[in-house]
Motif scaffolding. Structure first.
Motif, PDB file in Angstrom:
ATOM      1  N   ASP E  17     -50.085  -4.311  29.273  1.00  0.00           N
ATOM      2  CA  ASP E  17     -49.010  -5.007  28.163  1.00  0.00           C
ATOM      3  C   ASP E  17     -48.618  -3.623  27.226  1.00  0.00           C
ATOM      4  OD1 ASP E  17     -47.451  -6.116  26.298  1.00  0.00           O
ATOM      5  OD2 ASP E  17     -48.667  -7.928  26.715  1.00  0.00           O
ATOM      6  N   ILE E  18     -47.243  -3.316  27.207  1.00  0.00           N
ATOM      7  CA  ILE E  18     -46.979  -2.304  26.408  1.00  0.00           C
ATOM      8  C   ILE E  18     -46.003  -2.901  25.342  1.00  0.00           C
ATOM      9  CG2 ILE E  18     -47.054  -0.394  28.163  1.00  0.00           C
ATOM     10  CD1 ILE E  18     -43.983  -1.047  28.608  1.00  0.00           C
ATOM     11  N   SER E  19     -46.179  -4.090  24.992  1.00  0.00           N
ATOM     12  CA  SER E  19     -45.012  -4.595  24.032  1.00  0.00           C
ATOM     13  C   SER E  19     -45.269  -4.249  22.584  1.00  0.00           C
ATOM     14  CB  SER E  19     -45.090  -6.247  24.164  1.00  0.00           C
ATOM     15  OG  SER E  19     -46.389  -6.750  23.990  1.00  0.00           O
ATOM     16  N   HIS E  20     -46.469  -3.781  22.371  1.00  0.00           N
ATOM     17  CA  HIS E  20     -46.815  -3.453  21.147  1.00  0.00           C
ATOM     18  C   HIS E  20     -46.457  -1.841  20.664  1.00  0.00           C
ATOM     19  CE1 HIS E  20     -50.061  -2.085  23.832  1.00  0.00           C
ATOM     20  NE2 HIS E  20     -50.233  -1.110  22.865  1.00  0.00           N
ATOM     21  N   LYS E  21     -46.120  -1.119  21.981  1.00  0.00           N
ATOM     22  CA  LYS E  21     -45.648   0.124  21.620  1.00  0.00           C
ATOM     23  C   LYS E  21     -44.087   0.408  21.478  1.00  0.00           C
ATOM     24  CE  LYS E  21     -47.627   2.924  25.069  1.00  0.00           C
ATOM     25  NZ  LYS E  21     -47.820   3.549  26.494  1.00  0.00           N
ATOM     26  N   GLU E  22     -43.965   1.397  20.560  1.00  0.00           N
ATOM     27  CA  GLU E  22     -42.494   1.565  19.865  1.00  0.00           C
ATOM     28  C   GLU E  22     -41.818   2.163  21.152  1.00  0.00           C
ATOM     29  OE1 GLU E  22     -41.496   3.705  15.919  1.00  0.00           O
ATOM     30  OE2 GLU E  22     -43.468   4.088  16.454  1.00  0.00           O
ATOM     31  N   GLU E  23     -40.588   1.844  20.987  1.00  0.00           N
ATOM     32  CA  GLU E  23     -39.549   2.353  21.954  1.00  0.00           C
ATOM     33  C   GLU E  23     -38.901   3.673  21.115  1.00  0.00           C
ATOM     34  OE1 GLU E  23     -36.881  -0.695  23.840  1.00  0.00           O
ATOM     35  OE2 GLU E  23     -35.308   0.624  22.731  1.00  0.00           O
ATOM     36  N   THR E  24     -39.342   4.935  21.774  1.00  0.00           N
ATOM     37  CA  THR E  24     -38.981   6.158  21.255  1.00  0.00           C
ATOM     38  C   THR E  24     -38.439   6.902  22.390  1.00  0.00           C
ATOM     39  OG1 THR E  24     -41.061   6.901  21.547  1.00  0.00           O
ATOM     40  CG2 THR E  24     -40.818   5.880  19.381  1.00  0.00           C
ATOM     41  N   LYS E  25     -37.960   8.076  22.104  1.00  0.00           N
ATOM     42  CA  LYS E  25     -37.287   9.007  23.252  1.00  0.00           C
ATOM     43  C   LYS E  25     -38.517   9.677  23.778  1.00  0.00           C
ATOM     44  CE  LYS E  25     -34.443  12.811  24.147  1.00  0.00           C
ATOM     45  NZ  LYS E  25     -33.264  13.241  24.286  1.00  0.00           N
ATOM     46  N   ARG E  26     -38.718   9.874  25.036  1.00  0.00           N
ATOM     47  CA  ARG E  26     -39.878  10.382  25.564  1.00  0.00           C
ATOM     48  C   ARG E  26     -39.260  11.300  26.691  1.00  0.00           C
ATOM     49  NH1 ARG E  26     -44.397   6.607  25.060  1.00  0.00           N
ATOM     50  NH2 ARG E  26     -43.680   4.991  23.611  1.00  0.00           N
ATOM     51  N   GLU E 104     -37.462  17.558  34.970  1.00  0.00           N
ATOM     52  CA  GLU E 104     -37.417  16.885  33.566  1.00  0.00           C
ATOM     53  C   GLU E 104     -36.825  15.645  33.707  1.00  0.00           C
ATOM     54  OE1 GLU E 104     -36.854  18.524  29.149  1.00  0.00           O
ATOM     55  OE2 GLU E 104     -35.294  18.929  30.485  1.00  0.00           O
ATOM     56  N   VAL E 105     -37.651  14.821  33.324  1.00  0.00           N
ATOM     57  CA  VAL E 105     -37.033  13.084  33.104  1.00  0.00           C
ATOM     58  C   VAL E 105     -37.254  12.883  31.676  1.00  0.00           C
ATOM     59  CG1 VAL E 105     -37.342  10.732  33.871  1.00  0.00           C
ATOM     60  CG2 VAL E 105     -38.045  12.836  35.513  1.00  0.00           C
ATOM     61  N   THR E 106     -35.943  11.941  31.373  1.00  0.00           N
ATOM     62  CA  THR E 106     -35.934  11.521  29.800  1.00  0.00           C
ATOM     63  C   THR E 106     -35.786  10.136  29.644  1.00  0.00           C
ATOM     64  OG1 THR E 106     -34.549  13.580  29.516  1.00  0.00           O
ATOM     65  CG2 THR E 106     -34.447  11.931  27.750  1.00  0.00           C
ATOM     66  N   CYS E 107     -36.208   9.354  28.762  1.00  0.00           N
ATOM     67  CA  CYS E 107     -36.076   7.794  28.637  1.00  0.00           C
ATOM     68  C   CYS E 107     -36.210   7.609  27.257  1.00  0.00           C
ATOM     69  CB  CYS E 107     -37.081   6.991  29.568  1.00  0.00           C
ATOM     70  SG  CYS E 107     -38.615   6.794  28.764  1.00  0.00           S
ATOM     71  N   LYS E 108     -35.621   6.399  26.890  1.00  0.00           N
ATOM     72  CA  LYS E 108     -36.040   6.092  25.710  1.00  0.00           C
ATOM     73  C   LYS E 108     -36.684   4.477  26.018  1.00  0.00           C
ATOM     74  CE  LYS E 108     -33.890   3.809  21.565  1.00  0.00           C
ATOM     75  NZ  LYS E 108     -32.674   3.033  21.199  1.00  0.00           N
ATOM     76  N   GLY E 109     -38.068   4.472  25.690  1.00  0.00           N
ATOM     77  CA  GLY E 109     -38.743   3.414  26.204  1.00  0.00           C
ATOM     78  C   GLY E 109     -40.226   3.368  25.572  1.00  0.00           C
ATOM     79  N   ASN E 110     -40.779   2.018  26.074  1.00  0.00           N
ATOM     80  CA  ASN E 110     -42.125   1.823  25.553  1.00  0.00           C
ATOM     81  C   ASN E 110     -43.148   2.533  25.907  1.00  0.00           C
ATOM     82  OD1 ASN E 110     -40.284  -0.990  25.498  1.00  0.00           O
ATOM     83  ND2 ASN E 110     -41.345  -0.942  23.544  1.00  0.00           N
TER      84      ASN E 110
END
Lengths: 163, 163, 163, 163, 163, 163
Positions: E17-26, E104-110
Motif C-alpha cells: 500500500d503506497i497511499s501514505h506516500k507523497e506524490e512527488t517528482k521522481r 531515464e524515466v520520469t514520473c510524478k507519483g507515490n
C-alpha cells in the motif's frame, strides 16, 4: 487420483511440457450463475427494450477473455481457439432470478480449453455485474464450474452437477 | 434503486464520465469461495510441504489481474491501484473443504475499485483451479461477491452475506 | 508551425517529458467514416431487427481501444480516461451509405487525448468492417480525422473539415 | 452475397467456429493513405536528414499491432503470423502530399489475415499522425481498405479501387 | 538495511500500500551493457548507412516496455510515466565493442520508477539482440543496474558502479 | 557470418517471413546471473523460512513473460510455447552471492525460442530485483546470454561461455 502437474523438482510452478500430447479437437463447456433480485431483473427487461442489453457487453468481454486466458492464468499454454460462443438464460428462483451463463470453447491443440471456458464465463459474469452494479451491488456469482470437456488423452469429463 | 449508468442515449454502452466525481481514498473487499474435495485438500497439504503452494501462484495471478481489470471489463476506468493483498483460509465442510479467497484493493481515485477486487478474487480462484485440476476437475467456485466498499459519494456498502 | 516533439538529440524517438504541463480537463472528438454499399446497409437494417447490431460490438471495441492507446501508439503517454462515448449515424450517399463514427474522450491530465479519440474511432471502424466483411469486403474507411480538441496550453483546435 | 457470420441464434456476436476450414497459406494486403500539407512534408524531409524518420516508428507500431489484432477486434481469432512488412510512398497532390502506407501479412492458418493487414496500416497511420501532430493536427487518414487477399475457401479478392 | 516490503503476514507477496506516500517528482536512470564482437559492430555501422539502425527499434521497444512494466513485474504499481528517453553509446573494448544503453524515466507519483527504467533498458537490450542475432548469437548482456534514482522519502540513490 | 534478417529494402525493420521454414521441435536455454550482497542473501534465507521466497514470484513472472515475448520484442513472431521451466542456484562469490537463473523453453514451430528464453530469464531477474530492492538497490544483473538452442535449419548453438 492423478498427481499435481504444475510443480517442478524445486517445488516451484512450471508450464508443463505438452510436446508429447497429441494435437486433437478439444471442446470445453463451462457455466457461471449470477443470482439477482427481482427488481434488477425487471429493470433489465424494461431497459432492454429502450436501452440495450448487458448480455451484449458480457458476451463480447467473455469472448475477448477466452483469448486472453494465458495472460491471466500463469501456467496456461497459449492455444489457438477455433470458436467461442455463449448462451444466456434467466431462471426464476425463490429470491429473484438466476442468470445462467454458459460458454463453449473449441480448439485443435495439444492441451484442453477448460481454463478458457471457465475464464470466459467468469469474465462475462463480472462484466454483467459491472453493467448492473449501479442498480444493485449485492448480486452473487453463485456457482462457476466446468460442465464438460471432450478430447485429449485424459478422456471426456462430465461434472456431477451437470443439469 | 438507481438507474443504469452504462448506456448512452442510443442504447449502447459507454464509459461513464467520472470527471465530476471527487478524488478520494476508496477500498473494496471481495471474496470468492472454492469448494474442494477432502482428497484434494489433503494432497495440497502434503504437497505443500514437499512441493510448494498453489496459493502462491493464485495470489500473484490475482494481483496482476487486479491491475488488468480495465482490459477485461469493457466499461471499467483505468485506476491507479495503491495496494492489493489477499488472505486465504481453508474451512472444513460436510463434503470436504472450502477455500475462502479474500482480496482487498485500495486506490485514490474518482471511482471505486469494486470490479478490481472482484476480478482479483475471480482470477485467483481460476488459477487455483488450474493448479489443481490435474487432480480434480469437479471443484466449484461456489460464491463470488463484493463484501464491502468504502469511500465515494454513493457511500459505504456492506454485503448482506458478509460473515 | 511548431517543431517536431518526439525526437531526441540522437535522432531517435522519445516519450516527451510532460511534467511541466498543467493538469487540466481535456476533451477530444474524432470521426471516422465507413463507406458501405446499399445492399450491406439494408442487410444490417434487416439483420438488426432479428439478430443484433454490429455497432454494439464496434462501440465496445472502440472504448477498450481508447484505454489501450498507449499500448498501440509507441510515444503516447498513459492517461487516465474519465469518459468515452460514441455516436453512430448512417447517411445516404450516391453510391450507398456512409456510417459516421464519432467518439468523444475526456480526461484530466498533463497531455491531450487526441490519439485516444482517433484510436477509438479507428478500432470501431475496423470492428464494424470485421463484423460485416463476410457480406462485403470492399467497404472503405474513407476519412478519419480529429474533429476538435479542448484544453491544454496549445489551445483549442477545430478541424477545417468539421461539419 | 453471403450471410453475416458473427451472430449466434440469440442475436449476439460469437467467435465463429473455424475448425472445419482448411489450414492453408493466406496473405492479405491493405492500404491506408494519409493526406498531409506541403509544409509538413518538407519538414519531414529536412528533419529526416537531421533527426530521423517517423516511418520507422510507424512501421514498428504497425507490425506490433498486426500481432495484437485479436486483442483489439473482438471476434478475430488468434492467428500465428508468419511475416509482416510495409512499404511507404509519398505522392504529390494538389493540396500537398499523400503518404501511402501498405502492409502485407502472411500466415498459414484456418482463417484469413485481412483484419491483421487492416489493423497494421491503421495503427501505422495513427502512429504517423502522433509523431507529426505537434506540427499539424489537420492531417486526414483519407482511405483505408483491403487491397487484396489470397488463400482460403472463399477465394481471392481484389478491391475495385486497387491501383 | 530495511525490511522486505513485498510479503504479507501469511508469507505471500502483496502489492504494498503506497497511499501514505507523497506524490512527488521522481526520476530513475538505469543502464544495460551489451558486449558484441568487432565483426558485428562493423556490420551494424556499414548496414547503418544502407539499411537502418537496430537502435531505432530498440528505443521504441524500450519505451513501450517502460509503460508495460506493471504487466511484467507482478508487484509493481501502475504509474503514469511523464517522460522516457534513451542514450546509446558504443565503446571499444579488448574483445570488440560494448553498447551502453541508458534510459531515464520520469514520473510524478507515490512510488519510484526504478523498475520502469530497468525494464526499459532490459527490453531495449533484448530487442537489440533480436535484431542482430542472425549475425551473432553469442552477444552477452553483461551488466544491467540502476544508476541513480531521485525523489521519494527513501532519498536519492547513486550506484557504486556509476561511471 | 549471416546477413541481418530484420530489414526490408527500404531500410526499415520487418517481421521476416518464416513460411518456408520447417515446423520442428525447438528448445532454447538462457541464463541470467544476479549478483547480490551477503547481507541480502542471508536475509532471503532467513526470510525464506518465515515469509516466503522471491524465486516463487520470479518464476511466475518469468513464465508469463516468455508467453508475452512477441508483445515486447517488436520483430518476434508469436509462437505456441509447449513448456517453460526454471532452475535457480545460489553460488558464493568473493563479494557475496550469485543467483543463477536458467530457463528452458520448448516449442514446435517454424522459428526458434531464443528470445522467449532470454526474455524469461530477464524478467525473472528484474522481478527478483523488485522483490528485494527495499533491502538493497545496488544488485547487478551481471550476465544474460543464450546458453544453447536446438532444432531448426541453422543448427544447434552452444555459447562459448556455457559452463
Amino acid at each position: 487420483m492423478s498427481d499435481f502437474s504444475h510443480w517442478n523438482k524445486e517445488g516451484r510452478p512450471k508450464m508443463v511440457d505438452i510436446s508429447h500430447k497429441e494435437e486433437t479437437k478439444r471442446t470445453a463447456l463451462a457455466q457461471s450463475t449470477v443470482s439477482i433480485s427481482e427488481e434488477l431483473y425487471e429493470k433489465i427487461q424494461k431497459g432492454g427494450i429502450k436501452k440495450g442489453d448487458p448480455l451484449q457487453v458480457a458476451q463480447v468481454a467473455g469472448i475477448m477473455a477466452a483469448k486472453n486466458t494465458p495472460d491471466l492464468i500463469p501456467m496456461c499454454h497459449t492455444i489457438l481457439l477455433q470458436g467461442t460462443d455463449f448462451t444466456f438464460e434467466y431462471q426464476q428462483t425463490e429470491q429473484g432470478y438466476d442468470l445462467l451463463i454458459t460458454a463453449e470453447v473449441t480448439c485443435k491443440g495439444n492441451t484442453g480449453v477448460e481454463m478458457e471456458a471457465l475464464t470466459a464465463v467468469s469474465v462475462a459474469a463480472l462484466t454483467f455485474y459491472d453493467m448492473c452494479k449501479a442498480v444493485d451491488k449485492s448480486m452473487i456469482i453463485k456457482e462457476t464450474h466446468l460442465v464438460e470437456k471432450k478430447g485429449g488423452k485424459s478422456g471426456d469429463f462430465y461434472h456431477p452437477n451437470r443439469s
